[in-house]
Scaffold this motif. Structure first.
Motif, PDB file in Angstrom:
ATOM      1  N   PHE A 180       0.958  12.477   5.735  1.00 32.45           N
ATOM      2  CA  PHE A 180       1.739  11.244   5.676  1.00 32.45           C
ATOM      3  C   PHE A 180       1.846  10.746   4.247  1.00 32.45           C
ATOM      4  CE2 PHE A 180       1.901   6.585   5.470  1.00 32.45           C
ATOM      5  CZ  PHE A 180       3.098   6.360   6.140  1.00 32.45           C
ATOM      6  N   THR A 181       3.058  10.446   3.838  1.00 33.65           N
ATOM      7  CA  THR A 181       3.288   9.702   2.604  1.00 33.65           C
ATOM      8  C   THR A 181       4.412   8.706   2.876  1.00 33.65           C
ATOM      9  OG1 THR A 181       3.838   9.808   0.244  1.00 33.65           O
ATOM     10  CG2 THR A 181       4.885  11.419   1.684  1.00 33.65           C
ATOM     11  N   ASP A 182       4.241   7.475   2.419  1.00 36.67           N
ATOM     12  CA  ASP A 182       5.224   6.440   2.730  1.00 36.67           C
ATOM     13  C   ASP A 182       6.425   6.471   1.788  1.00 36.67           C
ATOM     14  OD1 ASP A 182       4.709   3.856   0.635  1.00 36.67           O
ATOM     15  OD2 ASP A 182       3.133   5.345   0.812  1.00 36.67           O
ATOM     16  N   ASN A 183       6.305   7.180   0.643  1.00 30.98           N
ATOM     17  CA  ASN A 183       7.420   7.223  -0.306  1.00 30.98           C
ATOM     18  C   ASN A 183       7.378   8.551  -1.065  1.00 30.98           C
ATOM     19  OD1 ASN A 183       9.102   6.861  -2.680  1.00 30.98           O
ATOM     20  ND2 ASN A 183       9.147   4.695  -2.148  1.00 30.98           N
ATOM     21  N   SER A 184       8.194   9.497  -0.639  1.00 30.68           N
ATOM     22  CA  SER A 184       8.169  10.844  -1.219  1.00 30.68           C
ATOM     23  C   SER A 184       8.739  10.893  -2.630  1.00 30.68           C
ATOM     24  CB  SER A 184       8.930  11.818  -0.321  1.00 30.68           C
ATOM     25  OG  SER A 184      10.268  11.391  -0.145  1.00 30.68           O
ATOM     26  N   ASP A 185       9.407   9.806  -3.076  1.00 29.41           N
ATOM     27  CA  ASP A 185       9.886   9.769  -4.455  1.00 29.41           C
ATOM     28  C   ASP A 185       8.747   9.455  -5.433  1.00 29.41           C
ATOM     29  OD1 ASP A 185      12.524  10.278  -3.750  1.00 29.41           O
ATOM     30  OD2 ASP A 185      12.986   8.157  -3.454  1.00 29.41           O
ATOM     31  N   CYS A 186       7.697   8.839  -4.928  1.00 32.98           N
ATOM     32  CA  CYS A 186       6.579   8.422  -5.789  1.00 32.98           C
ATOM     33  C   CYS A 186       5.348   9.310  -5.647  1.00 32.98           C
ATOM     34  CB  CYS A 186       6.185   6.984  -5.465  1.00 32.98           C
ATOM     35  SG  CYS A 186       7.431   5.762  -5.912  1.00 32.98           S
TER      36      CYS A 186
ATOM     37  N   ILE B  61       0.839  -1.195   0.000  1.00 34.46           N
ATOM     38  CA  ILE B  61       0.000   0.000   0.000  1.00 34.46           C
ATOM     39  C   ILE B  61       0.871   1.241   0.000  1.00 34.46           C
ATOM     40  CG2 ILE B  61      -1.755   1.276   1.273  1.00 34.46           C
ATOM     41  CD1 ILE B  61      -2.642  -1.379   0.092  1.00 34.46           C
ATOM     42  N   HIS B  62       0.495   2.209  -0.829  1.00 34.80           N
ATOM     43  CA  HIS B  62       1.170   3.506  -0.821  1.00 34.80           C
ATOM     44  C   HIS B  62       0.135   4.585  -0.532  1.00 34.80           C
ATOM     45  CE1 HIS B  62       4.917   1.768  -2.043  1.00 34.80           C
ATOM     46  NE2 HIS B  62       4.330   1.166  -3.061  1.00 34.80           N
ATOM     47  N   VAL B  63       0.506   5.508   0.342  1.00 31.74           N
ATOM     48  CA  VAL B  63      -0.436   6.458   0.920  1.00 31.74           C
ATOM     49  C   VAL B  63       0.100   7.877   0.803  1.00 31.74           C
ATOM     50  CG1 VAL B  63      -1.645   7.116   3.034  1.00 31.74           C
ATOM     51  CG2 VAL B  63      -1.208   4.703   2.560  1.00 31.74           C
ATOM     52  N   ALA B  64      -0.794   8.830   0.488  1.00 26.79           N
ATOM     53  CA  ALA B  64      -0.487  10.258   0.565  1.00 26.79           C
ATOM     54  C   ALA B  64      -1.735  10.938   1.097  1.00 26.79           C
ATOM     55  CB  ALA B  64      -0.108  10.805  -0.810  1.00 26.79           C
ATOM     56  N   GLU B  65      -1.752  11.190   2.406  1.00 28.43           N
ATOM     57  CA  GLU B  65      -2.990  11.604   3.062  1.00 28.43           C
ATOM     58  C   GLU B  65      -2.775  12.716   4.085  1.00 28.43           C
ATOM     59  OE1 GLU B  65      -5.377   7.337   2.934  1.00 28.43           O
ATOM     60  OE2 GLU B  65      -4.248   7.860   4.738  1.00 28.43           O
ATOM     61  N   VAL B  66      -3.858  13.432   4.345  1.00 31.25           N
ATOM     62  CA  VAL B  66      -3.944  14.412   5.423  1.00 31.25           C
ATOM     63  C   VAL B  66      -5.026  13.930   6.375  1.00 31.25           C
ATOM     64  CG1 VAL B  66      -4.648  16.752   6.035  1.00 31.25           C
ATOM     65  CG2 VAL B  66      -3.200  16.385   4.039  1.00 31.25           C
ATOM     66  N   SER B  67      -4.740  13.901   7.669  1.00 32.67           N
ATOM     67  CA  SER B  67      -5.746  13.505   8.650  1.00 32.67           C
ATOM     68  C   SER B  67      -5.696  14.442   9.846  1.00 32.67           C
ATOM     69  CB  SER B  67      -5.539  12.059   9.092  1.00 32.67           C
ATOM     70  OG  SER B  67      -4.268  11.891   9.688  1.00 32.67           O
ATOM     71  N   LEU B  68      -6.776  14.455  10.634  1.00 34.81           N
ATOM     72  CA  LEU B  68      -6.833  15.280  11.828  1.00 34.81           C
ATOM     73  C   LEU B  68      -6.360  14.482  13.032  1.00 34.81           C
ATOM     74  CD1 LEU B  68     -10.208  17.195  11.448  1.00 34.81           C
ATOM     75  CD2 LEU B  68      -7.906  18.000  11.003  1.00 34.81           C
ATOM     76  N   LYS B  69      -5.603  15.109  13.910  1.00 34.66           N
ATOM     77  CA  LYS B  69      -5.105  14.455  15.108  1.00 34.66           C
ATOM     78  C   LYS B  69      -6.263  14.107  16.043  1.00 34.66           C
ATOM     79  CE  LYS B  69      -0.786  17.073  14.745  1.00 34.66           C
ATOM     80  NZ  LYS B  69       0.044  18.153  15.327  1.00 34.66           N
ATOM     81  N   SER B  70      -6.181  12.926  16.657  1.00 36.94           N
ATOM     82  CA  SER B  70      -7.280  12.445  17.494  1.00 36.94           C
ATOM     83  C   SER B  70      -7.541  13.337  18.708  1.00 36.94           C
ATOM     84  CB  SER B  70      -7.005  11.008  17.944  1.00 36.94           C
ATOM     85  OG  SER B  70      -5.790  10.930  18.675  1.00 36.94           O
ATOM     86  N   ARG B  71      -6.518  14.020  19.201  1.00 31.65           N
ATOM     87  CA  ARG B  71      -6.698  14.832  20.414  1.00 31.65           C
ATOM     88  C   ARG B  71      -7.600  16.043  20.191  1.00 31.65           C
ATOM     89  NH1 ARG B  71      -2.822  19.137  20.908  1.00 31.65           N
ATOM     90  NH2 ARG B  71      -1.247  19.126  19.245  1.00 31.65           N
ATOM     91  N   PHE B  72      -7.881  16.372  18.914  1.00 34.59           N
ATOM     92  CA  PHE B  72      -8.787  17.485  18.634  1.00 34.59           C
ATOM     93  C   PHE B  72     -10.224  16.996  18.414  1.00 34.59           C
ATOM     94  CE2 PHE B  72      -4.630  19.188  17.379  1.00 34.59           C
ATOM     95  CZ  PHE B  72      -4.639  20.387  18.066  1.00 34.59           C
ATOM     96  N   GLY B  73     -10.425  15.675  18.487  1.00 30.55           N
ATOM     97  CA  GLY B  73     -11.750  15.106  18.289  1.00 30.55           C
ATOM     98  C   GLY B  73     -12.584  15.136  19.560  1.00 30.55           C
ATOM     99  N   PRO B  74     -13.707  14.420  19.607  1.00 26.46           N
ATOM    100  CA  PRO B  74     -14.194  13.511  18.561  1.00 26.46           C
ATOM    101  C   PRO B  74     -14.787  14.277  17.377  1.00 26.46           C
ATOM    102  CG  PRO B  74     -15.777  13.618  20.348  1.00 26.46           C
ATOM    103  CD  PRO B  74     -14.591  14.412  20.797  1.00 26.46           C
ATOM    104  N   TYR B  75     -14.929  13.548  16.265  1.00 28.25           N
ATOM    105  CA  TYR B  75     -15.440  14.122  15.031  1.00 28.25           C
ATOM    106  C   TYR B  75     -16.743  13.428  14.628  1.00 28.25           C
ATOM    107  CZ  TYR B  75     -10.531  15.534  14.965  1.00 28.25           C
ATOM    108  OH  TYR B  75      -9.298  16.032  15.313  1.00 28.25           O
TER     109      TYR B  75
END
Length: 387
Positions: A352-358, A139-153
């Motif tokens: 988060f992205t697991d591979n900045s070259d891709c 799996i390759h990922v390029a995502e933005v997520s919210l930190k849990s401490r600012f939740g709940p959502y």
């Protein structure tokens, strides 16, 4: 003579092959698939043939596949959520996933008819939900997520540009999505919606709208669209699995869709809206741990077969602050316990992205001009990404 015929018949059943996408199927397995199709494809009130060659059946809203789920046996259909529409932003061109002019009759919902070939292709996906789990190999990922401490959502929104990344193999996956999630590991409950290119699911390399859900991190529950019971459709014009008639062009016209997942404050069902239209909902009864979300997010994922190059993500280009280059989410927001939507502050998010070259991902925060709200971009060309 009779004994000989029985032996011959057994040999035929065990040896005849049906091959789709390189997947072999015996006659015995075909008979089992026929039984599955009778359960999946409900008797239609009306059938519509789309311009892409699909058959869409208009099914009685109270007899749709969702109610085959044992947890929904006594479920009371909810016709609309106890909140208003999300605010739909202006767009250069909105994509119509679903039925445009020829909609289903009142009291019915559109469901893309499943074929035997669909089920055969899905053999490779039945126990393979790795595209959803972040730590799975390949799996390759390029995502933005919210930190849990600012939740709940209690909801997530965003306007997403739609592309058609070109795949080199039919067993690759590339997608764009937003999601709500609570819990980790086997306790992970998640809903995600967006668009993807997944030839093994549809038999083509087009872009399709999709949804997924799980109550155990896809270990035993969940599937794409309505391949398993769960998602309750309410719209008579829009449906999961619909094909995008148009997609964006790098540096040109952007085709986009506003996506929203929001919890009903009364029933606790999770509603999905698309360009402000209620498509349907994921009943609260499906989930073991989704009274609220400890994480919401936006971005893309890909999965190639092990040891092979990864496909493009989004537009196939890295984020560069130019809205008509990399794939984007504009007007991103989350919903709090009071039902109000907020654009994430930079300190609330993690990228988060697991591979900045891709692949790459960038969150820009609020951009007042042009009027695009809170913005992020993601994507990249893929390639040899070390899967």
């Amino acid at each position: 003579m009779i004994s000989t015929l029985i032996v011959v018949l057994c040999l035929i059943i065990g040896s005849v092959n049906h091959v789709i996408y390189g997947i072999q199927n015996t006659l015995k397995e075909d008979l089992e698939l026929e039984k599955q199709l009778k359960l999946i494809n409900k008797p239609p009130i009306k059938s519509i043939y789309t311009e892409f060659g699909d058959i869409v059946d208009c099914i009685d809203i109270n007899k749709q596949p969702a109610f085959d789920h044992p947890l929904l046996k006594n479920h009371k259909l909810q016709r609309k959520p106890n909140f208003g529409k999300t605010s739909v932003k202006t767009s250069p061109a909105r994509s119509i996933f679903g039925l445009d002019k020829d909609k289903c009759p009142l009291g019915t919902v559109p469901i893309r008819r499943t074929t035997k070939d669909d089920l055969i292709r899905e053999k490779s996906l039945l126990n393979d939900h790795m595209i959803m789990t972040q730590k799975a190999p390949g799996i390759h990922v390029a995502e933005v997520s919210l930190k849990s401490r600012f939740g709940p959502y209690y909801g997530v929104n965003g306007t997403n540009s739609i592309y058609n990344p070109k795949l080199d193999r039919t067993d690759q996956i590339t997608l764009s999505n937003l999601w709500v999630q609570n819990g980790q590991g086997d306790a992970g409950n998640k809903i995600s919606v967006g668009w993807h290119v997944l030839p093994y699911l549809y038999g083509n390399d087009a872009t399709h709208f999709y949804s997924t859900w799980t109550s155990d991190n896809y270990k035993k529950t969940g599937c794409y669209n309505i391949r398993c019971p769960g998602f309750v459709q309410t719209s008579k014009g829009y449906y999961p699995g619909a094909r995008a008639p148009n997609t964006s062009t790098y540096g040109g016209i952007m085709i986009e869709v506003e996506l929203s997942i929001s919890q009903d404050p009364v029933t606790k069902n999770w509603w999905f809206q698309w360009n402000g239209i209620n498509v349907g909902y994921f009943p609260a009864a499906l989930f073991s741990n989704l009274a609220s979300a400890d994480q919401v997010g936006w971005g893309g994922r890909t999965r190639p077969p092990p040891g092979t190059p990864s496909p493009p993500m989004g537009s196939g280009h890295f984020p560069d602050y130019n809205i008509v280059h990399a794939c984007y989410f504009t007007f991103v927001s989350y919903r709090d316990a009071s039902g109000k939507n907020h654009g994430p502050e930079v300190n609330q998010i993690k990228t988060f992205t697991d591979n900045s070259d891709c692949y790459g991902v960038k969150y820009y925060g609020y951009i007042p001009k042009p009027n695009v709200g809170h913005v992020l971009q993601f994507g990249g060309p893929g390639g040899n990404c070390g899967n």
